[in-house]
Each structure stands twice: as C-alpha cells, then as structure tokens.
Design a protein around this motif. Structure first.
Motif, PDB file in Angstrom:
ATOM      1  N   ILE A  68     -56.793  47.193 -24.782  1.00  0.00           N
ATOM      2  CA  ILE A  68     -57.255  46.730 -26.601  1.00  0.00           C
ATOM      3  C   ILE A  68     -55.963  47.985 -27.140  1.00  0.00           C
ATOM      4  O   ILE A  68     -55.905  47.653 -29.193  1.00  0.00           O
ATOM      5  N   ARG A  69     -55.250  48.859 -26.791  1.00  0.00           N
ATOM      6  CA  ARG A  69     -54.981  50.211 -26.834  1.00  0.00           C
ATOM      7  C   ARG A  69     -53.755  49.273 -27.615  1.00  0.00           C
ATOM      8  O   ARG A  69     -52.872  49.645 -28.392  1.00  0.00           O
ATOM      9  N   ALA A  70     -52.712  48.873 -26.610  1.00  0.00           N
ATOM     10  CA  ALA A  70     -51.622  48.362 -26.526  1.00  0.00           C
ATOM     11  C   ALA A  70     -51.949  47.578 -27.957  1.00  0.00           C
ATOM     12  O   ALA A  70     -50.901  47.107 -29.076  1.00  0.00           O
ATOM     13  N   ASP A  71     -52.485  46.595 -28.002  1.00  0.00           N
ATOM     14  CA  ASP A  71     -52.503  45.348 -29.250  1.00  0.00           C
ATOM     15  C   ASP A  71     -53.100  46.425 -31.025  1.00  0.00           C
ATOM     16  O   ASP A  71     -52.054  45.587 -31.451  1.00  0.00           O
ATOM     17  N   PHE A  72     -53.866  47.305 -30.571  1.00  0.00           N
ATOM     18  CA  PHE A  72     -54.230  47.824 -32.029  1.00  0.00           C
ATOM     19  C   PHE A  72     -52.046  48.299 -32.110  1.00  0.00           C
ATOM     20  O   PHE A  72     -51.892  48.429 -33.297  1.00  0.00           O
ATOM     21  N   TYR A  73     -51.600  48.811 -30.980  1.00  0.00           N
ATOM     22  CA  TYR A  73     -50.239  49.660 -31.173  1.00  0.00           C
ATOM     23  C   TYR A  73     -49.733  48.709 -32.387  1.00  0.00           C
ATOM     24  O   TYR A  73     -49.051  48.901 -32.677  1.00  0.00           O
ATOM     25  N   ARG A  74     -49.984  47.635 -31.088  1.00  0.00           N
ATOM     26  CA  ARG A  74     -49.387  46.414 -31.739  1.00  0.00           C
ATOM     27  C   ARG A  74     -48.648  45.504 -32.867  1.00  0.00           C
ATOM     28  O   ARG A  74     -48.285  45.618 -34.146  1.00  0.00           O
ATOM     29  N   GLN A  75     -50.381  46.194 -33.587  1.00  0.00           N
ATOM     30  CA  GLN A  75     -50.999  45.013 -34.745  1.00  0.00           C
ATOM     31  C   GLN A  75     -50.028  46.355 -35.846  1.00  0.00           C
ATOM     32  O   GLN A  75     -49.450  45.945 -37.189  1.00  0.00           O
ATOM     33  N   ARG A  76     -50.256  47.869 -34.992  1.00  0.00           N
ATOM     34  CA  ARG A  76     -49.416  48.816 -36.312  1.00  0.00           C
ATOM     35  C   ARG A  76     -48.371  48.688 -36.716  1.00  0.00           C
ATOM     36  O   ARG A  76     -47.845  49.067 -37.185  1.00  0.00           O
ATOM     37  N   HIS A  77     -47.861  47.693 -35.130  1.00  0.00           N
ATOM     38  CA  HIS A  77     -46.207  48.135 -36.132  1.00  0.00           C
ATOM     39  C   HIS A  77     -45.866  46.546 -36.610  1.00  0.00           C
ATOM     40  O   HIS A  77     -44.983  45.638 -36.624  1.00  0.00           O
TER      41      HIS A  77
ATOM     42  N   VAL B 246     -54.108  34.723 -35.031  1.00  0.00           N
ATOM     43  CA  VAL B 246     -52.344  35.021 -34.112  1.00  0.00           C
ATOM     44  C   VAL B 246     -51.931  36.312 -33.581  1.00  0.00           C
ATOM     45  O   VAL B 246     -50.910  36.076 -32.986  1.00  0.00           O
ATOM     46  N   ILE B 247     -51.711  37.286 -34.580  1.00  0.00           N
ATOM     47  CA  ILE B 247     -51.309  38.226 -33.487  1.00  0.00           C
ATOM     48  C   ILE B 247     -51.976  38.479 -32.704  1.00  0.00           C
ATOM     49  O   ILE B 247     -51.185  38.818 -31.760  1.00  0.00           O
ATOM     50  N   VAL B 248     -52.787  38.656 -32.560  1.00  0.00           N
ATOM     51  CA  VAL B 248     -53.231  39.372 -31.384  1.00  0.00           C
ATOM     52  C   VAL B 248     -53.834  38.628 -30.299  1.00  0.00           C
ATOM     53  O   VAL B 248     -53.383  38.504 -29.310  1.00  0.00           O
ATOM     54  N   VAL B 249     -53.778  37.420 -30.292  1.00  0.00           N
ATOM     55  CA  VAL B 249     -53.907  36.179 -29.123  1.00  0.00           C
ATOM     56  C   VAL B 249     -52.526  35.076 -29.251  1.00  0.00           C
ATOM     57  O   VAL B 249     -51.927  35.047 -28.060  1.00  0.00           O
ATOM     58  N   GLY B 250     -52.306  34.795 -30.521  1.00  0.00           N
ATOM     59  CA  GLY B 250     -51.531  33.392 -30.567  1.00  0.00           C
ATOM     60  C   GLY B 250     -50.237  34.006 -29.943  1.00  0.00           C
ATOM     61  O   GLY B 250     -49.591  33.435 -29.580  1.00  0.00           O
ATOM     62  N   TYR B 251     -50.033  34.894 -30.089  1.00  0.00           N
ATOM     63  CA  TYR B 251     -48.755  35.392 -30.354  1.00  0.00           C
ATOM     64  C   TYR B 251     -48.199  35.699 -28.330  1.00  0.00           C
ATOM     65  O   TYR B 251     -47.045  35.346 -28.188  1.00  0.00           O
TER      66      TYR B 251
END
Lengths: 256, 305
Positions: free
Chosen positions: A6-15, A83-88
């Motif tokens: 979950i932390r990794a997914d939020f890190y990715r979203q922040r970028h 799409v960002i969280v799961v699709g990618y």
C-alpha cells in the motif's frame, strides 16, 4: 508486506501527475456545481430531490446533496486512479516483481482493494469539503444545525466512497480475469448506467442491490428507508468478499 | 559442503495437449552460476516461471532454499528475477523505480538505491524516466530491481538479449561480481552460448521439455578437450616435464600433439618451461571449450535416439 505494498502504491501515485490532475479536477468540479447550483449525473431515484433543489433556496446542506446526486460523474474522473493503481501493474507486467516477493496473492489483492478505497475516500472527502466550503463562501445558510450537518457530511463521504469502491472492486476482478484494463475500465464507467437501463427494461427488483451509486445517493439524501439499508449493505459486503476471494483464486491459477 | 539452493524433482508441466516440461530433475547449489541452455520453446522460461510461481505447479516438487508448500512464498522473498523482460514503471525515474522496490520489500531506500545504482552503473541515469532508457540500460534497471533486496538466488531469463557487445561484457562482469562479492547463486538462460560459457560454472541442457544433461564447466571442458594444445615432435619428453611441474590432466593426442586440459594455465609459461628443458615446441595454442559445438553434438545425439 501488505502495508508495504500500500505504501509503495501511494509512493507511485505521489510521482504520477495524473493523480494531481484528478485532485484538481475534483476541486474544480465540486466548486463549479456547488457555486452554479447545477446538478448532473446518472440517477433514477433522485428526481424528487432534484425538483426540490431547483425550487428551493440553496443551503450548504442542499449543496452537499446536489454533490451526491452528481457523484456518479466522479466514477469517470477516478478511472485514472484505477488505471494507475491496478491497470499499470498488469499493462507493464510489474505485478511479476511484486508477486516474486513475500507477499501472498490474497495480500496483493487486499492491498490493491484497500489502496483504491483509501484513494476514493480522500478524493470524495476533498469533493465534499470543497462543496461544503464553496457553499459557505457563497454565503449560504447551513440548512441544518452545524453538528447535524457535519454528521451528514461524514456519512456522505463514507457512503459514496464505499459504494464507488464496490464498483472499482468489480473492475479489479474483471481486470484479473481478463488482464484487460480496457474491459475493466469500461465496465466501471458504464456500471451505473447499465444497472439503471437493465432495471428500467426488466423491472427486476433485485437489481437495486447492485445499483451502488443509486444506493449511495439514496442513503446520503436520506430517501432510502432505514429498513432497506441492511440487505443492500449486506449484498455489497458479500460482493466485496466474492471479489477478493474470486480475484485471489483466479490469480493463483493463472499463467502470469 | 554443497548447500542446495534449488531442488527440482520430477516436475512436469502441460498446456492443454502440449507437454512443455517432462520429469525435470535439477539441483542448483549455493554459489553456482547455472547456465540453462535450450532452443526457443524448449521449456527454459516455463521452468523459471514455475520456480517463481508465476505459473502454477502441476506435477512434481520444487524446493527453494529448503522451503516447500506454505513456506515457499517466504523463500521467494530471497529470490530476485527477470522473467521474459525486465518490468518497471516507465513513467517513474530509475531512482524512483528502485525506491518503490525498496518500499515494497520494507527496506531502507536511501543506502540501497544509491548502492544499486552504482552497482548496475546507472548513477548518471538516476533521474531519467525508465521509459526513456536504452535497451541495455533497461536490462540494467531490471537487474537493479532484482538485486536491490540482496537476494540469495537470482533468476535471469535471457538477460543479455539485445545488448551490444560492450553491454554484454559489462553485464557478464556484473554477474561475476554478484556471484563473487555477494555469494549470489544465479540461474541464467541465454541464446548467446559463448557468453553463457564465459559466465557459468555449471550447465543444464533442456530439449523439448526434457533436461537432457547437466554438467560442470570442468566436465564440459574435458568433453570439449579445452586447454593448451602443444605441437612438438618430442611429445613424451614434454609430457614428462609438465607432469614433474605438476600440470594436471595431460593427454597425449598423437605423436605430435599434447593437450593440457586446464583452462587456467599460461601457455607462455609452458612454452618457456619446455624450451628451457630442451624440448622444441613447434606451436602452442589455447583451445577454448565450445559450448555451441557441445550443444550441437548433444542435439544430434538426441535426434538419433
């Protein structure tokens, strides 16, 4: 491992700039519909409230209610988050890196589901807070005592985020079954309309249990009788369990 | 003492009517660089996908770092892998992709990302979006993501595909460095057999879903008669001198040729030793073991069977 995911997914979203764009569009959309006293969206049972809103003087409460009636539009806007969280993960095959680690398939699915819920929760929170503040800045009356209004606000945020996440969950299951982001995104986008049209065409009463956005609108605008609340929530929770278990079983047996 | 990192027993895999793998038995020990050789569709990738659980196991047993069943997932956290092609988020930078990997594994990002960037030679590209990297740089990033959690076992499926000659040499050096400095056991497949020969310590040949042979590099060299070939009319004397000088695996091929079946000896030293002892050396050549030749002859044998 699930928390790390979950932390990794939020890190990715922040970028990812798309996430910031979604936040910006949420604020603009909410501010515009509240300021201009305009309501739009897919609804079957909201027409009475719509007429009431049109004929009466707007308060902060009616602004929040109109935001709920327009909330089905948010589904389209928030597809980007899905799409960002799961699709990618699936389109760029990065799930391989994730699954070749200590995280189990079940933890992976739950982590994705929770990430989507937390995303929706904060976006919907932003949406309603913008509506709340816009109404106040426009000089409108509260429409209720402030504590009651804040109670409604909390209820609206939780309800809309929860039911929206059920639809995203269906998208998650479809994505895992088909590995197609397009199919999952299309189903998420057309779900409210599809259920509404099916309901009108077939008159199947049980379809109301799957009219998630309609239910969210009814609960938050207090038009759903309390007694019906239980089975609908029960169906949604049951569906979430089916989505999580089904996705886990599917991903365990797939050639990834 | 040899410690098995991976033990594969009687593993078979079928896709519909197609038998992708049949009764595979394979052991990879700690410290090995195991080169998996086979033509397209032989089953190399399928085997790697089974090991990493990207493909469900149908038959047989795989023991990874001593773990099977429920503990297998735990053991996978000690494995790094590039299967088919390196996977990363194209819109994130190189450093962001590595930091994401560190977060996923619950590891402190700051020292590891920097170390990994330096190790794979991507420090200068740290802030470049992964999607903008060259093919070779993408392979390096893939390797970086695989090694960042400091795995005990690394699985690399065709990692040098598409690399230019310089990139191949650098990649080989990286793998050797990983094996020697971090004691990482490596399972690697490649079509570039000369490269696989350079880097591997053991080899497995897979053909039509069956593992037809496993052997060490020394066994391969022996089979290929690799070493130093001496041409002289005084073969017997030359053999005696070299034997007294403790050269191993001497083989008299005919009355003109003597083979020192060791790849780590210096031909110049041998030449000097023989000449100073009065042996006239006509020619001296280093003979490399050819993995291609061995593989081709193995396939021919298989074809005849």
């Amino acid at each position: 491992m699930m928390i790390n995911q979950i932390r990794a997914d939020f890190y990715r979203q922040r970028h990812t700039w798309g996430c910031y764009l979604t936040v910006l569009l949420t604020i603009i959309f909410s501010a515009v519909i509240t300021a201009r006293e305009s309501v739009g969206g897919i609804m079957i049972n909201g027409t009475d409230l719509l007429q009431r809103l049109e004929s009466s003087r707007w308060t902060v409460l009616s602004g929040l209610q109109s935001a709920t009636l327009s909330s089905s539009v948010l589904l389209y806007g928030y597809l980007g988050i899905f799409v960002i969280v799961v699709g990618y993960e699936f389109s760029q095959s990065t799930y391989k890196n994730t699954l070749i680690s200590r995280i189990s398939r079940l933890q992976f699915i739950i982590a994705k589901f929770l990430t989507l819920f937390l995303d929706l929760l904060r976006l919907v929170l932003l949406y309603y807070l913008t509506a709340f503040l816009t109404g106040k800045i426009a000089g409108r009356a509260w429409g209720e005592s402030l504590p009651t209004l804040l109670g409604h606000l909390g209820m609206m945020i939780l309800t809309v985020a929860f039911f929206m996440n059920v639809i995203f969950g269906i998208g998650l299951l479809l994505l895992i079954l088909t590995h197609s982001t397009v199919i999952a995104a299309v189903v998420i986008a057309v779900w409210p309309l599809l259920i509404s049209l099916l309901g009108m065409a077939t008159k199947w009463s049980w379809l109301k249990y799957f009219d998630f956005m309609g239910t969210a609108q009814q609960i938050t605008t207090q038009t759903l009788v309390t007694i019906k609340f239980g089975p609908i929530i029960g169906t949604s929770v049951g569906l979430i369990i089916v989505i999580i278990v089904g996705s886990t079983i599917a991903i365990r047996h797939q050639e990834l | 003492m040899t410690v098995p990192v991976l033990q594969i027993n009687q593993v078979s895999k079928r896709f519909g009517h197609y038998q992708a793998l049949s009764d595979i038995n394979l052991t990879i020990n700690q410290g090995d660089i195991f080169g998996l050789i086979g033509e397209n569709g032989a089953g190399k990738t399928t085997l790697m996908r089974l090991i990493t659980q990207l493909s469900p196991l149908q038959q047989g047993q795989i023991t990874l770092l001593g773990a099977t069943g429920q503990h297998y997932q735990q053991a996978l956290s000690h494995v790094g892998a590039i299967i088919e092609s390196p996977a990363f988020f194209k819109k994130l930078t190189v450093a962001e992709n590595l930091k994401l990997c560190a977060i996923q594994h619950g590891l402190p990002a700051s020292p590891l990302v920097k170390q990994t960037l330096a190790f794979v030679g991507l420090t200068a590209k740290a802030n470049t979006k992964a999607g903008h990297l060259s093919l070779g740089q993408k392979q390096r990033l893939g390797l970086g993501l695989a090694i960042l959690p400091q795995p005990d076992f690394l699985i690399l499926d065709e990692p040098i595909n598409g690399l230019d000659p310089e990139g191949i040499i650098e990649f080989r050096q990286l793998l050797k460095q990983l094996n020697q400095e971090r004691q990482t056991t490596i399972l690697i497949s490649s079509h570039i057999l000369t490269e696989l020969y350079q880097v591997s310590t053991r080899f497995g040949f897979i053909h039509q879903g069956r593992l037809i042979q496993q052997l060490s590099k020394a066994e391969l060299d022996e089979a290929n008669q690799a070493g130093v070939l001496i041409t002289t009319s005084m073969v017997a004397q030359a053999a005696q001198i070299l034997d007294q000088a403790h050269y191993k695996s001497l083989q008299v091929l005919d009355d003109q040729h003597l083979l020192v079946q060791q790849v780590d000896v210096n031909p110049a030293q041998i030449n000097q030793l023989l000449v100073s002892a009065g042996v006239a050396v006509t020619a001296i050549n280093q003979r490399a073991g050819s993995l291609e030749e061995y593989y081709t002859s193995l396939l021919k044998k298989e074809g005849r069977q």
